[in-house]
Write an enzyme that holds these catalytic residues in place. Structure first.
Site, PDB file in Angstrom:
ATOM      1  N   TYR A 166      45.102  30.236  49.129  1.00 22.32           N
ATOM      2  CA  TYR A 166      45.901  31.094  48.263  1.00 22.32           C
ATOM      3  C   TYR A 166      45.202  32.436  48.053  1.00 22.32           C
ATOM      4  CZ  TYR A 166      48.630  32.639  44.226  1.00 22.32           C
ATOM      5  OH  TYR A 166      49.427  33.353  43.386  1.00 22.32           O
ATOM      6  N   ALA A 167      43.912  32.368  47.760  1.00 22.94           N
ATOM      7  CA  ALA A 167      43.153  33.601  47.514  1.00 22.94           C
ATOM      8  C   ALA A 167      43.167  34.520  48.726  1.00 22.94           C
ATOM      9  CB  ALA A 167      41.719  33.263  47.124  1.00 22.94           C
ATOM     10  N   SER A 177      39.868  46.840  48.389  1.00 23.89           N
ATOM     11  CA  SER A 177      40.951  47.379  47.578  1.00 23.89           C
ATOM     12  C   SER A 177      40.874  48.899  47.531  1.00 23.89           C
ATOM     13  CB  SER A 177      40.884  46.816  46.163  1.00 23.89           C
ATOM     14  OG  SER A 177      41.819  47.491  45.346  1.00 23.89           O
ATOM     15  N   HIS A 179      41.896  50.603  45.347  1.00 19.80           N
ATOM     16  CA  HIS A 179      41.642  50.982  43.958  1.00 19.80           C
ATOM     17  C   HIS A 179      40.167  51.309  43.705  1.00 19.80           C
ATOM     18  CE1 HIS A 179      45.639  50.345  42.178  1.00 19.80           C
ATOM     19  NE2 HIS A 179      45.784  49.467  43.152  1.00 19.80           N
ATOM     20  N   ASP A 186      48.587  52.318  40.201  1.00 21.01           N
ATOM     21  CA  ASP A 186      49.854  51.590  40.213  1.00 21.01           C
ATOM     22  C   ASP A 186      50.658  52.022  38.994  1.00 21.01           C
ATOM     23  OD1 ASP A 186      49.075  50.175  42.456  1.00 21.01           O
ATOM     24  OD2 ASP A 186      48.258  48.509  41.299  1.00 21.01           O
ATOM     25  N   GLU A 236      55.107  48.772  48.826  1.00 17.21           N
ATOM     26  CA  GLU A 236      54.651  48.833  47.425  1.00 17.21           C
ATOM     27  C   GLU A 236      55.040  50.185  46.840  1.00 17.21           C
ATOM     28  OE1 GLU A 236      50.590  47.931  46.655  1.00 17.21           O
ATOM     29  OE2 GLU A 236      50.697  45.914  47.493  1.00 17.21           O
ATOM     30  N   HIS A 239      52.539  51.845  44.208  1.00 13.38           N
ATOM     31  CA  HIS A 239      51.136  52.169  44.469  1.00 13.38           C
ATOM     32  C   HIS A 239      51.009  53.602  44.998  1.00 13.38           C
ATOM     33  CE1 HIS A 239      46.940  51.055  45.915  1.00 13.38           C
ATOM     34  NE2 HIS A 239      47.199  52.142  46.638  1.00 13.38           N
TER      35      HIS A 239
HETATM   36 ZN   LIG Z   1      47.836  49.188  43.872  1.00 10.81          ZN
END
Ligand SMILES: [Zn+2]
Length: 264
Positions: A166-167, A177, A179, A186, A236, A239
């Site tokens: 899942y991860a 990321s 970010h 976001d 997205e 983002h």
């Molecule tokens: Zn983002």
């Protein structure tokens, strides 16, 4: 000493009461500045899918598994055109040197760190918000800078709670990321978090405004529809990535994504 003890007991009781109310799920319409795992996780899990990578057998192995694949370090981390994706990652120690608090409204439960961006991007985003507000477009920030430690925390927390597979599918592997660049934010409209978790944001008037105007302030929709194979991400619309006005305009006019623009 007794007074001190009394005060400690009162403070402890108040804290426990707040936690009890908070955990009961009652919406008190107040924002408690604490780490809201659900919102951060739901946000983080949209970022990178590692479907193509073999899931490591142990959590501790995952770094090694990942290192053995063809991943390079971002060579120009402070460049506004720095490319970070599934193939390029930030160094563990990379923290932008000019992070500042972005002066925009944020959705509730946004952790302190995610209210930061690099100065140039923060100033540009503030102008974007100002312009949007004048046109009666109500936007809120939900996630800006995300440190390597936060990414790692989220990743391992997800592995522990949901399993490795899942991860690997839903949470950005630490260092990957966008970010972490301090150049991404976001956004969410006035409706709710749930709007953010789907491409529906792109169909709202807020999403449409962002799509039409972001480039004028130096931002691009980093993961547009139809470019999933190149970016490695699903659409997205929320983002935003700061690249500077000139690059943003060219990217928008030519219908490119950052990967294509850098090669172009
Ligand atoms: Zn983002």
């Amino acid at each position: 000493v007794k007074k001190l003890l009394d005060n400690t007991i009162i403070a402890g009781t108040v804290i426990m009461l707040i936690l009890a109310i908070y955990n009961s799920g009652i919406d008190l319409k107040i924002s408690i500045p604490k780490f809201n795992l659900n919102s951060v996780l739901s946000n983080a899990r949209r970022h990178i899918t590692y479907r193509q990578r073999e899931a490591p057998k142990e959590v501790e192995d995952s770094s090694e598994t990942f290192k053995s694949t063809t991943v390079s370090f971002v060579h120009n981390p402070t460049d506004t055109l720095a490319l970070v994706n599934k193939s390029y990652r930030f160094n563990e120690g990379y923290v932008p040197g000019d992070l500042v608090r972005v002066n925009i409204p944020f959705a509730g439960s946004v952790i302190w760190e995610e209210r930061l961006m690099r100065r140039e991007a923060a100033e540009a985003l503030e102008k974007l918000f100002e312009s949007a507000s004048k046109q009666n477009i109500q936007l809120r920030g939900i996630s800006g800078y995300r440190s390597y430690e936060t990414q790692r925390h989220l990743y391992y927390l997800t592995v522990r709670n949901m399993g490795v597979e899942y991860a690997e599918n839903y949470v950005a592997y630490p260092g990957h990321s966008e970010h972490q660049s301090g150049l991404a934010m976001d956004l969410v409209g006035p409706v709710s978090y749930s709007q953010l978790s789907t491409s529906d944001f792109g169909n709202t008037k807020e999403g449409k405004w962002v799509e039409k105007n972001a480039h004028s302030f130096g931002f691009i929709i980093r993961y547009p529809e139809g470019k999933e194979k190149i970016t490695g991400y699903n659409y997205e619309p929320w983002h935003l990535r700061y690249v500077g006005i000139e690059a943003a305009r060219e990217i928008k006019e030519k219908g490119l994504v950052l990967e294509e623009y850098i090669e172009w």
